[in-house]
Enzyme design. Structure first.
Site, mmCIF file in Angstrom:
data_model
loop_
_atom_site.group_PDB
_atom_site.id
_atom_site.type_symbol
_atom_site.label_atom_id
_atom_site.label_comp_id
_atom_site.label_asym_id
_atom_site.label_seq_id
_atom_site.Cartn_x
_atom_site.Cartn_y
_atom_site.Cartn_z
ATOM 1 N N ARG A 168 11.724 -6.056 4.890
ATOM 2 C CA ARG A 168 11.631 -4.615 4.651
ATOM 3 C C ARG A 168 12.690 -3.840 5.417
ATOM 4 O O ARG A 168 13.003 -4.172 6.549
ATOM 5 C CB ARG A 168 10.260 -4.099 5.122
ATOM 6 C CG ARG A 168 9.177 -4.485 4.221
ATOM 7 C CD ARG A 168 7.987 -3.585 4.238
ATOM 8 N NE ARG A 168 7.336 -3.353 5.487
ATOM 9 C CZ ARG A 168 6.031 -3.105 5.575
ATOM 10 N NH1 ARG A 168 5.286 -3.099 4.497
ATOM 11 N NH2 ARG A 168 5.490 -2.863 6.728
ATOM 12 N N ARG A 171 11.798 -1.725 11.036
ATOM 13 C CA ARG A 171 10.767 -1.258 11.965
ATOM 14 C C ARG A 171 10.519 -2.315 13.026
ATOM 15 O O ARG A 171 10.475 -3.491 12.731
ATOM 16 C CB ARG A 171 9.460 -1.015 11.188
ATOM 17 C CG ARG A 171 9.336 0.373 10.643
ATOM 18 C CD ARG A 171 8.192 0.490 9.674
ATOM 19 N NE ARG A 171 6.937 -0.094 10.149
ATOM 20 C CZ ARG A 171 5.820 -0.120 9.427
ATOM 21 N NH1 ARG A 171 5.802 0.395 8.216
ATOM 22 N NH2 ARG A 171 4.727 -0.667 9.909
ATOM 23 N N ARG A 204 -8.876 1.963 8.959
ATOM 24 C CA ARG A 204 -8.565 0.559 9.213
ATOM 25 C C ARG A 204 -9.664 -0.119 10.015
ATOM 26 O O ARG A 204 -9.566 -1.309 10.295
ATOM 27 C CB ARG A 204 -7.247 0.444 9.970
ATOM 28 C CG ARG A 204 -6.038 0.188 9.075
ATOM 29 C CD ARG A 204 -4.838 0.145 9.971
ATOM 30 N NE ARG A 204 -3.712 -0.565 9.458
ATOM 31 C CZ ARG A 204 -2.603 0.023 8.981
ATOM 32 N NH1 ARG A 204 -2.530 1.323 8.883
ATOM 33 N NH2 ARG A 204 -1.576 -0.709 8.600
ATOM 34 N N ARG A 219 -0.508 -8.478 13.385
ATOM 35 C CA ARG A 219 -1.065 -7.440 12.509
ATOM 36 C C ARG A 219 -2.028 -8.066 11.494
ATOM 37 O O ARG A 219 -3.049 -7.471 11.151
ATOM 38 C CB ARG A 219 0.060 -6.681 11.794
ATOM 39 C CG ARG A 219 0.819 -5.768 12.739
ATOM 40 C CD ARG A 219 2.152 -5.322 12.189
ATOM 41 N NE ARG A 219 2.037 -4.424 11.061
ATOM 42 C CZ ARG A 219 3.059 -4.094 10.271
ATOM 43 N NH1 ARG A 219 4.260 -4.587 10.490
ATOM 44 N NH2 ARG A 219 2.875 -3.270 9.281
ATOM 45 N N LYS A 270 0.829 -1.218 0.000
ATOM 46 C CA LYS A 270 0.000 0.000 0.000
ATOM 47 C C LYS A 270 0.861 1.264 0.000
ATOM 48 O O LYS A 270 0.625 2.176 -0.779
ATOM 49 C CB LYS A 270 -0.856 0.091 1.275
ATOM 50 C CG LYS A 270 -1.873 -0.976 1.474
ATOM 51 C CD LYS A 270 -2.727 -0.657 2.694
ATOM 52 C CE LYS A 270 -1.975 -0.678 4.015
ATOM 53 N NZ LYS A 270 -1.486 -1.972 4.451
HETATM 54 P P1 AMP Z 1 1.519 1.039 8.630
HETATM 55 O O1 AMP Z 1 2.761 1.850 8.486
HETATM 56 O O2 AMP Z 1 0.371 1.579 7.823
HETATM 57 O O3 AMP Z 1 1.754 -0.423 8.417
HETATM 58 O O4 AMP Z 1 1.052 1.207 10.158
HETATM 59 C C1 AMP Z 1 1.878 0.735 11.225
HETATM 60 C C2 AMP Z 1 1.047 0.591 12.470
HETATM 61 O O5 AMP Z 1 0.496 1.856 12.844
HETATM 62 C C3 AMP Z 1 -0.154 -0.329 12.360
HETATM 63 O O6 AMP Z 1 0.195 -1.688 12.530
HETATM 64 C C4 AMP Z 1 -1.020 0.188 13.498
HETATM 65 O O7 AMP Z 1 -0.563 -0.255 14.752
HETATM 66 C C5 AMP Z 1 -0.796 1.687 13.424
HETATM 67 N N1 AMP Z 1 -1.779 2.324 12.534
HETATM 68 C C6 AMP Z 1 -1.556 2.921 11.331
HETATM 69 N N2 AMP Z 1 -2.706 3.379 10.802
HETATM 70 C C7 AMP Z 1 -3.674 3.070 11.687
HETATM 71 C C8 AMP Z 1 -5.090 3.251 11.722
HETATM 72 N N3 AMP Z 1 -5.742 3.847 10.695
HETATM 73 N N4 AMP Z 1 -5.762 2.808 12.792
HETATM 74 C C9 AMP Z 1 -5.146 2.220 13.831
HETATM 75 N N5 AMP Z 1 -3.832 1.986 13.858
HETATM 76 C C10 AMP Z 1 -3.094 2.402 12.804
#
Ligand code: AMP
Length: 222
Positions: A128, A162, A93, A173, A18
């Site tokens: 990653r 990360r 989400r 996740r 994404k």
């Molecule tokens: P990402 O970089 O999009 O994979 O996000 C990393 C982490 O941030 C996710 O696994 C969640 O813990 C948190 N996170 C990001 N976006 C959201 C969201 N819209 N709602 C809740 N948690 C989020």
């Protein structure tokens, strides 16, 4: 290419690509990129109150509470650069977040679901390497940086893994994704806005599929 006012949501499991596709899209359409994961990490680094709260959840592979994320997105989309349109990468989400977006009057044009064979996801994520400066994500096998250590964009910055990209957290996740985010795809499907994009294959090929799913013609680099 300039498109005015387009609002696109990127959906998909962790590791679907994404973020990578969102960056390509905003570059091509000259619209804003809003990544909630990135915004949360930007709060965690300096240790703000939001960052401290968010890291408790992120490091366990859990979603951050809706009210925290909804607030940062509401603030972000009210900024001037969002008038030209934006891509929401990683938001909403949960169905509660999707409803919050409706409540503030955001008219979504497309919800693009990047779908990838599940068994590939864990390998994609654990390989990653992220640039802590520009947020660009590299991959040790599929998209390596030139010297294997530093970001090719911000040349002197060392890439990091990360904390939430380790295998155990990735599995959590994925569980969160199925329980809370798959219903978001259904939410947009019922509104006729869901565009499913096959996310298997090279980044350029997936990007072409994404453009076409959004109603654009995919041409070679202009
Ligand atoms: P990402 O970089 O999009 O994979 O996000 C990393 C982490 O941030 C996710 O696994 C969640 O813990 C948190 N996170 C990001 N976006 C959201 C969201 N819209 N709602 C809740 N948690 C989020």
């Amino acid at each position: 290419m300039t498109v005015t006012g387009l609002r696109v949501i990127m959906l998909g499991p962790p590791g679907a690509g994404k973020g990578t596709q969102a960056l390509r899209l905003v570059e091509k359409l000259k619209i804003a990129n809003i990544s909630t994961g990135e915004m949360l990490r930007n709060e965690i680094r300096p240790g703000t109150a939001i960052g401290r709260k968010a890291s408790e959840f992120i490091e366990k592979g859990l979603l951050v509470p809706d009210e925290v994320v909804v607030q940062i997105v509401r603030d972000r989309i009210s900024r001037d650069d969002c008038r030209a349109g934006y891509v929401l990468d990683g938001f909403p989400r949960t169905v509660v977040q999707a409803e919050a977006l409706d409540q503030v009057g955001v008219e979504v044009n497309h919800a693009a679901l990047i779908s990838v064979d599940e068994e590939k996801l864990v390998r994609r994520i654990t390989g990653r390497r992220t640039c802590p400066s520009c947020g660009r994500v590299w991959h040790v096998d599929f998209d390596p940086c030139a010297d294997g250590v530093h970001c090719d964009v911000c040349t002197d910055v060392e890439l990091i893994i990360r904390k939430d990209d380790c295998e155990e957290t990735v599995r959590r996740r994925l569980v969160e994704y199925h329980a809370k985010t798959v219903p978001v795809a259904e939410y947009y499907r019922s509104k006729g806005l869901l565009r499913v994009v096959d996310g298997n294959g090279p980044i350029d090929v997936v990007f072409c599929r994404l453009l076409e799913a959004l109603g654009f013609v995919c041409e070679s680099e202009e």
